[in-house]
Design a protein around this motif. Structure first.
Motif, mmCIF file in Angstrom:
data_model
loop_
_atom_site.group_PDB
_atom_site.id
_atom_site.type_symbol
_atom_site.label_atom_id
_atom_site.label_comp_id
_atom_site.label_asym_id
_atom_site.label_seq_id
_atom_site.Cartn_x
_atom_site.Cartn_y
_atom_site.Cartn_z
ATOM 1 N N GLU A 53 0.850 -1.169 0.000
ATOM 2 C CA GLU A 53 0.000 0.000 0.000
ATOM 3 C C GLU A 53 0.896 1.232 0.000
ATOM 4 O O GLU A 53 2.041 1.173 0.402
ATOM 5 N N SER A 54 0.359 2.346 -0.463
ATOM 6 C CA SER A 54 1.163 3.556 -0.472
ATOM 7 C C SER A 54 1.490 3.943 0.960
ATOM 8 O O SER A 54 0.670 3.817 1.858
ATOM 9 N N MET A 55 2.691 4.378 1.149
ATOM 10 C CA MET A 55 3.128 4.741 2.487
ATOM 11 C C MET A 55 3.452 6.224 2.488
ATOM 12 O O MET A 55 4.244 6.681 1.678
ATOM 13 N N PRO A 56 2.854 6.968 3.387
ATOM 14 C CA PRO A 56 3.059 8.409 3.384
ATOM 15 C C PRO A 56 4.394 8.857 3.964
ATOM 16 O O PRO A 56 4.697 10.025 3.934
ATOM 17 N N ILE A 57 5.208 7.943 4.486
ATOM 18 C CA ILE A 57 6.507 8.333 5.029
ATOM 19 C C ILE A 57 7.582 7.919 4.033
ATOM 20 O O ILE A 57 7.796 6.739 3.770
ATOM 21 N N LYS A 58 8.256 8.907 3.471
ATOM 22 C CA LYS A 58 9.295 8.660 2.476
ATOM 23 C C LYS A 58 10.657 8.593 3.160
ATOM 24 O O LYS A 58 10.946 9.314 4.114
ATOM 25 N N TRP A 59 11.506 7.708 2.659
ATOM 26 C CA TRP A 59 12.850 7.482 3.177
ATOM 27 C C TRP A 59 13.832 8.181 2.247
ATOM 28 O O TRP A 59 13.865 7.918 1.065
ATOM 29 N N ARG A 60 14.649 9.082 2.787
ATOM 30 C CA ARG A 60 15.485 9.948 1.969
ATOM 31 C C ARG A 60 16.977 9.679 2.120
ATOM 32 O O ARG A 60 17.803 10.550 1.904
ATOM 33 N N LEU A 61 17.363 8.464 2.486
ATOM 34 C CA LEU A 61 18.782 8.162 2.671
ATOM 35 C C LEU A 61 19.570 8.387 1.382
ATOM 36 O O LEU A 61 20.635 9.006 1.412
ATOM 37 N N ALA A 62 19.062 7.939 0.263
ATOM 38 C CA ALA A 62 19.763 8.110 -1.014
ATOM 39 C C ALA A 62 19.978 9.583 -1.343
ATOM 40 O O ALA A 62 21.040 9.976 -1.841
ATOM 41 N N THR A 70 23.652 -3.928 4.007
ATOM 42 C CA THR A 70 22.545 -3.286 4.727
ATOM 43 C C THR A 70 22.391 -1.846 4.263
ATOM 44 O O THR A 70 21.277 -1.381 4.000
ATOM 45 N N ILE A 71 23.505 -1.143 4.149
ATOM 46 C CA ILE A 71 23.469 0.248 3.671
ATOM 47 C C ILE A 71 22.885 0.298 2.269
ATOM 48 O O ILE A 71 22.025 1.132 1.966
ATOM 49 N N SER A 72 23.334 -0.595 1.401
ATOM 50 C CA SER A 72 22.865 -0.614 0.025
ATOM 51 C C SER A 72 21.358 -0.861 -0.036
ATOM 52 O O SER A 72 20.635 -0.203 -0.790
ATOM 53 N N LYS A 73 20.858 -1.809 0.773
ATOM 54 C CA LYS A 73 19.421 -2.082 0.796
ATOM 55 C C LYS A 73 18.640 -0.867 1.285
ATOM 56 O O LYS A 73 17.613 -0.506 0.716
ATOM 57 N N HIS A 74 19.134 -0.232 2.350
ATOM 58 C CA HIS A 74 18.446 0.953 2.875
ATOM 59 C C HIS A 74 18.503 2.107 1.881
ATOM 60 O O HIS A 74 17.581 2.904 1.806
ATOM 61 N N TYR A 110 27.846 4.011 -0.594
ATOM 62 C CA TYR A 110 27.411 3.083 0.457
ATOM 63 C C TYR A 110 28.584 2.468 1.212
ATOM 64 O O TYR A 110 28.475 2.169 2.403
ATOM 65 N N LYS A 111 29.725 2.306 0.545
ATOM 66 C CA LYS A 111 30.895 1.743 1.232
ATOM 67 C C LYS A 111 31.438 2.715 2.276
ATOM 68 O O LYS A 111 31.803 2.313 3.380
ATOM 69 N N GLU A 112 31.497 3.979 1.905
ATOM 70 C CA GLU A 112 31.956 4.998 2.861
ATOM 71 C C GLU A 112 31.007 5.086 4.054
ATOM 72 O O GLU A 112 31.453 5.168 5.203
ATOM 73 N N ASN A 134 18.495 1.914 -1.409
ATOM 74 C CA ASN A 134 17.722 1.676 -2.627
ATOM 75 C C ASN A 134 16.213 1.616 -2.442
ATOM 76 O O ASN A 134 15.490 1.378 -3.404
ATOM 77 N N ILE A 135 15.731 1.846 -1.234
ATOM 78 C CA ILE A 135 14.283 1.881 -1.041
ATOM 79 C C ILE A 135 13.829 3.326 -0.914
ATOM 80 O O ILE A 135 14.583 4.191 -0.502
ATOM 81 N N ARG A 136 12.599 3.580 -1.287
ATOM 82 C CA ARG A 136 12.076 4.954 -1.284
ATOM 83 C C ARG A 136 11.081 5.209 -0.157
ATOM 84 O O ARG A 136 10.723 6.342 0.104
ATOM 85 N N VAL A 137 10.587 4.139 0.463
ATOM 86 C CA VAL A 137 9.683 4.304 1.597
ATOM 87 C C VAL A 137 10.418 3.875 2.855
ATOM 88 O O VAL A 137 11.403 3.157 2.801
ATOM 89 N N MET A 138 9.913 4.309 3.982
ATOM 90 C CA MET A 138 10.550 3.995 5.250
ATOM 91 C C MET A 138 10.699 2.485 5.420
ATOM 92 O O MET A 138 9.752 1.745 5.157
ATOM 93 N N PRO A 139 11.881 2.012 5.827
ATOM 94 C CA PRO A 139 12.045 0.570 6.050
ATOM 95 C C PRO A 139 11.019 0.063 7.057
ATOM 96 O O PRO A 139 10.674 0.761 8.012
ATOM 97 N N GLU A 140 10.519 -1.150 6.828
ATOM 98 C CA GLU A 140 9.492 -1.700 7.713
ATOM 99 C C GLU A 140 10.008 -1.835 9.140
ATOM 100 O O GLU A 140 9.275 -1.643 10.085
ATOM 101 N N ARG A 141 11.264 -2.202 9.275
ATOM 102 C CA ARG A 141 11.863 -2.321 10.602
ATOM 103 C C ARG A 141 13.079 -1.415 10.644
ATOM 104 O O ARG A 141 14.103 -1.705 10.036
ATOM 105 N N LEU A 142 12.980 -0.339 11.346
ATOM 106 C CA LEU A 142 14.089 0.597 11.470
ATOM 107 C C LEU A 142 14.376 0.776 12.954
ATOM 108 O O LEU A 142 13.576 1.362 13.685
ATOM 109 N N GLU A 143 15.506 0.256 13.385
ATOM 110 C CA GLU A 143 15.892 0.344 14.787
ATOM 111 C C GLU A 143 16.337 1.768 15.112
ATOM 112 O O GLU A 143 16.902 2.464 14.268
ATOM 113 N N ARG A 144 16.101 2.186 16.344
ATOM 114 C CA ARG A 144 16.533 3.504 16.800
ATOM 115 C C ARG A 144 18.047 3.646 16.660
ATOM 116 O O ARG A 144 18.557 4.677 16.222
#
Length: 126
Positions: free
Chosen positions: A48-57, A80-84, A67-69, A86-96
């Motif tokens: 489903e569309s998720m209103p929280i966008k992930w802006r790491l990229a 893990t960095i590469s996976k985070h 990502y290596k740096e 390449n996604i555009r929405v907030m990761p389903e599980r994001l630890e503090r």
């Protein structure tokens, strides 16, 4: 051929074990009823569309960090960095702790990494 379609209507997702249990039950129930066995396709997950966008990229590009740096700076695994990244929405599980590592390495605030974008009400067009 049996195709299983799994769609969520309220964002609640069942565990993989529940899906696999259902698949095994279908295979067991139909094994003797078909010629040549049963072919199954894995469940199709409809996001489903998720209103929280992930802006790491975006932040990584602004700071010209690959990502290596970032993996070296955070102590996290490069995959893990590469996976985070390449996604555009907030990761389903994001630890503090993960969020803190990103903020420290990128010298940013959590709000720089996460942006709320409300969905347009249904029936309205721009």
């Amino acid at each position: 051929m049996i195709i299983i379609l799994v769609a969520t209507t309220n964002g609640v997702k069942l565990s993989t074990n529940i899906y696999l249990t259902a698949i095994y039950a279908i295979v067991a129930a139909t094994k003797g009823q078909t010629q040549g066995g049963v072919r199954l396709k894995m469940p199709i997950f409809i996001k489903e569309s998720m209103p929280i966008k992930w802006r790491l990229a975006v932040l990584m590009a602004d700071r010209e960090i690959d990502y290596k740096e970032l993996a070296e700076m955070t102590g996290m695994h490069p995959v893990t960095i590469s996976k985070h990244k390449n996604i555009r929405v907030m990761p389903e599980r994001l630890e503090r702790e993960t969020l803190e590592k990103y903020c420290k390495a990128l010298n940013c605030q959590p709000g720089d990494l996460l942006t709320y974008v409300p969905d347009e009400p249904k029936g309205q067009t721009s």
